[in-house]
Write a protein that holds these residues in place. Structure first.
Motif, mmCIF file in Angstrom:
data_model
loop_
_atom_site.group_PDB
_atom_site.id
_atom_site.type_symbol
_atom_site.label_atom_id
_atom_site.label_comp_id
_atom_site.label_asym_id
_atom_site.label_seq_id
_atom_site.Cartn_x
_atom_site.Cartn_y
_atom_site.Cartn_z
ATOM 1 N N TRP A 54 3.520 7.663 -2.427
ATOM 2 C CA TRP A 54 4.431 6.934 -1.535
ATOM 3 C C TRP A 54 3.632 6.317 -0.400
ATOM 4 O O TRP A 54 2.851 6.996 0.261
ATOM 5 C CB TRP A 54 5.475 7.891 -0.975
ATOM 6 C CG TRP A 54 6.506 7.277 -0.069
ATOM 7 C CD1 TRP A 54 7.408 6.318 -0.396
ATOM 8 C CD2 TRP A 54 6.760 7.610 1.304
ATOM 9 N NE1 TRP A 54 8.217 6.020 0.681
ATOM 10 C CE2 TRP A 54 7.838 6.800 1.744
ATOM 11 C CE3 TRP A 54 6.185 8.521 2.200
ATOM 12 C CZ2 TRP A 54 8.347 6.877 3.042
ATOM 13 C CZ3 TRP A 54 6.696 8.590 3.499
ATOM 14 C CH2 TRP A 54 7.771 7.779 3.902
ATOM 15 N N VAL A 55 3.824 5.029 -0.200
ATOM 16 C CA VAL A 55 3.143 4.323 0.886
ATOM 17 C C VAL A 55 4.194 3.830 1.869
ATOM 18 O O VAL A 55 4.873 2.826 1.610
ATOM 19 C CB VAL A 55 2.317 3.131 0.363
ATOM 20 C CG1 VAL A 55 1.593 2.445 1.515
ATOM 21 C CG2 VAL A 55 1.310 3.587 -0.686
ATOM 22 N N PRO A 56 4.387 4.517 3.006
ATOM 23 C CA PRO A 56 5.352 4.034 3.994
ATOM 24 C C PRO A 56 4.896 2.713 4.590
ATOM 25 O O PRO A 56 3.710 2.394 4.602
ATOM 26 C CB PRO A 56 5.368 5.149 5.046
ATOM 27 C CG PRO A 56 4.077 5.867 4.870
ATOM 28 C CD PRO A 56 3.727 5.754 3.422
ATOM 29 N N ALA A 57 5.847 1.947 5.087
ATOM 30 C CA ALA A 57 5.545 0.600 5.576
ATOM 31 C C ALA A 57 4.524 0.598 6.710
ATOM 32 O O ALA A 57 3.810 -0.379 6.914
ATOM 33 C CB ALA A 57 6.837 -0.077 6.031
ATOM 34 N N SER A 58 4.439 1.697 7.439
ATOM 35 C CA SER A 58 3.542 1.737 8.595
ATOM 36 C C SER A 58 2.110 2.098 8.235
ATOM 37 O O SER A 58 1.237 2.102 9.100
ATOM 38 C CB SER A 58 4.058 2.754 9.619
ATOM 39 O OG SER A 58 4.077 4.062 9.048
ATOM 40 N N ARG A 59 1.856 2.404 6.984
ATOM 41 C CA ARG A 59 0.528 2.876 6.596
ATOM 42 C C ARG A 59 -0.129 1.874 5.657
ATOM 43 O O ARG A 59 0.520 1.200 4.881
ATOM 44 C CB ARG A 59 0.622 4.231 5.883
ATOM 45 C CG ARG A 59 1.367 5.311 6.672
ATOM 46 C CD ARG A 59 0.605 5.724 7.904
ATOM 47 N NE ARG A 59 -0.589 6.484 7.532
ATOM 48 C CZ ARG A 59 -1.598 6.705 8.367
ATOM 49 N NH1 ARG A 59 -1.593 6.203 9.582
ATOM 50 N NH2 ARG A 59 -2.619 7.427 7.977
ATOM 51 N N SER A 60 -1.454 1.800 5.697
ATOM 52 C CA SER A 60 -2.203 0.931 4.811
ATOM 53 C C SER A 60 -2.402 1.622 3.472
ATOM 54 O O SER A 60 -2.769 2.803 3.424
ATOM 55 C CB SER A 60 -3.569 0.604 5.413
ATOM 56 O OG SER A 60 -4.419 0.017 4.446
ATOM 57 N N PRO A 61 -2.184 0.902 2.361
ATOM 58 C CA PRO A 61 -2.430 1.505 1.046
ATOM 59 C C PRO A 61 -3.861 2.004 0.892
ATOM 60 O O PRO A 61 -4.123 2.925 0.117
ATOM 61 C CB PRO A 61 -2.140 0.349 0.075
ATOM 62 C CG PRO A 61 -1.207 -0.541 0.815
ATOM 63 C CD PRO A 61 -1.644 -0.455 2.252
ATOM 64 N N LYS A 62 -4.794 1.420 1.641
ATOM 65 C CA LYS A 62 -6.189 1.838 1.558
ATOM 66 C C LYS A 62 -6.391 3.240 2.110
ATOM 67 O O LYS A 62 -7.409 3.880 1.835
ATOM 68 C CB LYS A 62 -7.079 0.852 2.307
ATOM 69 C CG LYS A 62 -7.121 -0.548 1.687
ATOM 70 C CD LYS A 62 -8.036 -1.468 2.474
ATOM 71 C CE LYS A 62 -8.077 -2.859 1.850
ATOM 72 N NZ LYS A 62 -8.956 -3.783 2.600
ATOM 73 N N ARG A 63 -5.446 3.701 2.927
ATOM 74 C CA ARG A 63 -5.580 5.015 3.549
ATOM 75 C C ARG A 63 -4.712 6.059 2.854
ATOM 76 O O ARG A 63 -4.574 7.179 3.334
ATOM 77 C CB ARG A 63 -5.211 4.930 5.026
ATOM 78 C CG ARG A 63 -6.054 3.912 5.793
ATOM 79 C CD ARG A 63 -5.724 3.909 7.267
ATOM 80 N NE ARG A 63 -6.104 5.165 7.889
ATOM 81 C CZ ARG A 63 -5.941 5.426 9.199
ATOM 82 N NH1 ARG A 63 -5.416 4.500 9.982
ATOM 83 N NH2 ARG A 63 -6.308 6.578 9.712
ATOM 84 N N MET A 64 -4.111 5.678 1.736
ATOM 85 C CA MET A 64 -3.212 6.573 1.029
ATOM 86 C C MET A 64 -3.764 6.901 -0.352
ATOM 87 O O MET A 64 -4.462 6.091 -0.971
ATOM 88 C CB MET A 64 -1.829 5.920 0.849
ATOM 89 C CG MET A 64 -1.207 5.418 2.136
ATOM 90 S SD MET A 64 -0.942 6.723 3.345
ATOM 91 C CE MET A 64 0.134 7.795 2.416
ATOM 92 N N ARG A 65 -3.450 8.090 -0.827
ATOM 93 C CA ARG A 65 -3.746 8.434 -2.217
ATOM 94 C C ARG A 65 -2.538 8.037 -3.050
ATOM 95 O O ARG A 65 -1.446 8.585 -2.889
ATOM 96 C CB ARG A 65 -4.007 9.935 -2.361
ATOM 97 C CG ARG A 65 -4.380 10.338 -3.790
ATOM 98 C CD ARG A 65 -4.661 11.828 -3.900
ATOM 99 N NE ARG A 65 -5.826 12.219 -3.116
ATOM 100 C CZ ARG A 65 -6.245 13.468 -3.000
ATOM 101 N NH1 ARG A 65 -5.580 14.445 -3.615
ATOM 102 N NH2 ARG A 65 -7.308 13.761 -2.280
ATOM 103 N N VAL A 66 -2.713 7.054 -3.908
ATOM 104 C CA VAL A 66 -1.580 6.527 -4.674
ATOM 105 C C VAL A 66 -1.726 6.747 -6.181
ATOM 106 O O VAL A 66 -0.829 6.426 -6.946
ATOM 107 C CB VAL A 66 -1.373 5.019 -4.393
ATOM 108 C CG1 VAL A 66 -0.972 4.812 -2.951
ATOM 109 C CG2 VAL A 66 -2.636 4.225 -4.711
ATOM 110 N N LYS A 67 -2.872 7.272 -6.606
ATOM 111 C CA LYS A 67 -3.044 7.579 -8.028
ATOM 112 C C LYS A 67 -1.968 8.595 -8.428
ATOM 113 O O LYS A 67 -1.749 9.588 -7.725
ATOM 114 C CB LYS A 67 -4.430 8.149 -8.278
ATOM 115 C CG LYS A 67 -4.746 8.410 -9.743
ATOM 116 C CD LYS A 67 -6.159 8.955 -9.913
ATOM 117 C CE LYS A 67 -7.189 7.941 -9.443
ATOM 118 N NZ LYS A 67 -8.573 8.426 -9.679
ATOM 119 N N PRO A 68 -1.270 8.380 -9.537
ATOM 120 C CA PRO A 68 -0.131 9.243 -9.869
ATOM 121 C C PRO A 68 -0.523 10.684 -10.160
ATOM 122 O O PRO A 68 -1.583 10.958 -10.708
ATOM 123 C CB PRO A 68 0.473 8.578 -11.105
ATOM 124 C CG PRO A 68 -0.639 7.793 -11.704
ATOM 125 C CD PRO A 68 -1.461 7.316 -10.540
#
Length: 437
Positions: free
Chosen positions: A279-293
């Motif tokens: 989950w990537v909230p609107a306030s966060r950069s996808p580059k700073r999130m772990r999004v791999k399922p």
């Protein structure tokens, strides 16, 4: 047109209503056709028959041969007409789609059931606007009666909650995790249910996998690796190391990665595994999130079977118990979340950012409301889990310029515990045997 293999149907006498029934009924009023998909033996056919007036089993008698020669054969029958195991003849999908176009606005004409996604479906029309898609899982604890369902997920989103007591007992919890939620095995012992689960896995590896163009042995090893890493966003190289018994990930070749990735695709196509996206909230950069399922099995009993675990063995391995329990909760949470108003196609996600802050599950609705969950077997870890959820909420919503609305609620789902209650900090603590849709 020959219709000798088409049968009238009524709701099966032994049918136990499912949570998904409401969605099926709603979709029959919205779409010309509805597809009910999910792993084998989860109850798709019976649920479809409960809403249908006639049925054709594609894989029975001469139906497969006739449907392959003339796909329009499967359309005949009193409506809603159930077409069971349609994926055996993939062209049926487009046949139904075109038939829906010819209906002139009529809804609920056909119900398709499928236990795998055909290899060439990526080339077919999606059916958007014509065929509604409903996903099924094996039975939740609320459906088997092992949760009293007094805490409603939908109610929590409306700030409706009343503290309640529920059954407890760690041995019973290990039993239901290993037995699983298979409708026809819900009254069996865990040992007997596991015999059926192992036979199910064997049929997947020896029959379904080759039909989908996969390698039986590699897929079997990949499934075992996912079981050892259930609930993790495992890299392909890690799976390759397990599948090929390499000593390090550096030994993996591009060919190895491609082969194992294909195995994962096949497991996903048979609905054996579910992939939960980040989950990537609107306030966060996808580059700073772990999004791999992260990967979970459609039912926790599948992980138990692949790992060779009985209830007693699970109780002796607390770390693995925690992972299998998390799989159980994610199964139930997905079913409850799909039953929500304003449910999205993938309502359950997870959160993990570059600082290590995480939440096991995020339930997000199409209207922008969301909730965060931590999953713990032990009630003793509720304090730590609640503090973690509060930190997450403060981080993603604390900035005045944040585009993320505050969570509707925060909750710790536990395996142990006899009472569902709301803490003084506002975080709910909910034993899984009190949760329902």
């Amino acid at each position: 047109m020959a219709t000798s293999q088409t049968h009238r149907t009524t709701c099966p006498a032994a049918y136990q209503p499912r949570i998904v029934d409401t969605q099926i009924e709603a979709y029959l009023n919205l779409f010309g056709a509805v597809e009910v998909s999910g792993t084998k033996w989860c109850g798709k056919t019976w649920s479809s028959l409960a809403h249908g007036s006639s049925v054709l089993y594609v894989d029975r008698g001469s139906n497969l041969q006739i449907a392959s020669a003339d796909p329009s054969y499967v359309l005949a029958g009193d409506r809603p007409h159930v077409i069971d195991e349609w994926q055996r003849v993939p062209v049926i999908w487009d046949t139904v789609r075109h038939a829906v176009d010819d209906l002139g606005g009529e809804k609920g004409a056909w119900i398709l059931t499928g236990s795998s996604t055909p290899r060439n479906m990526s080339k077919a029309h999606s059916g958007a606007g014509r065929i509604g898609r409903v996903r099924m899982h094996p039975m939740t604890l609320a459906e088997t009666g092992e949760s009293n369902a007094k805490v409603s997920l939908a109610g929590l989103f409306e700030d409706e909650f009343t503290p309640c007591a529920c059954d407890s007992g760690i041995e019973d919890l290990a039993h239901v995790a290993v037995r699983g939620g298979w409708p026809e095995e819900r009254l069996q012992t865990a040992a007997n249910a596991q015999i059926v689960v192992r036979e199910y896995l064997e049929s997947v590896f020896t029959q379904s996998v080759p039909q989908l163009g996969g390698n039986e042995e590699l897929t079997r090893r990949a499934a075992a690796s996912i079981a050892r890493n259930v609930g993790q966003s495992t890299k392909v190289d890690t799976l390759v190391r397990d599948v090929y018994a390499y000593e390090s990930e550096d030994m993996a070749t591009e060919g190895d990665r491609k082969a194992v990735s294909q195995c994962v695709d096949v497991l996903r196509s048979t609905y054996l595994i579910d992939e939960v996206p980040g989950w990537v909230p609107a306030s966060r950069s996808p580059k700073r999130m772990r999004v791999k399922p992260k990967r979970y099995f459609a039912d926790p009993s599948l992980a138990a079977a692949l790992l060779g675990l009985s209830p007693d063995a699970l109780l002796q391995d607390w770390q693995t118990f925690g992972l299998v329990f998390e799989n159980l909760v994610m199964r139930d949470l997905d079913v409850y979340a799909r039953a929500l108003d304003y449910a999205v196609s993938n309502p359950v996600r997870y959160y993990h950012d570059d600082s290590g802050l995480e939440a096991d599950a995020i339930v997000e609705r199409a209207d922008g409301r969301w909730a965060a969950f931590e999953i713990k077997v032990s009630i003793e870890k509720a304090d730590q889990a609640a503090a973690n959820l509060i930190r997450l909420s403060n981080k993603v919503c604390g900035n005045d310029k944040s585009q993320v609305r505050k969570p509707s609620f925060l909750a710790v789902i536990t395996g142990m515990g006899e009472v569902a209650y709301r803490r003084s900090d506002g975080v709910y603590v909910i034993p899984i045997r009190a949760l329902g849709a």
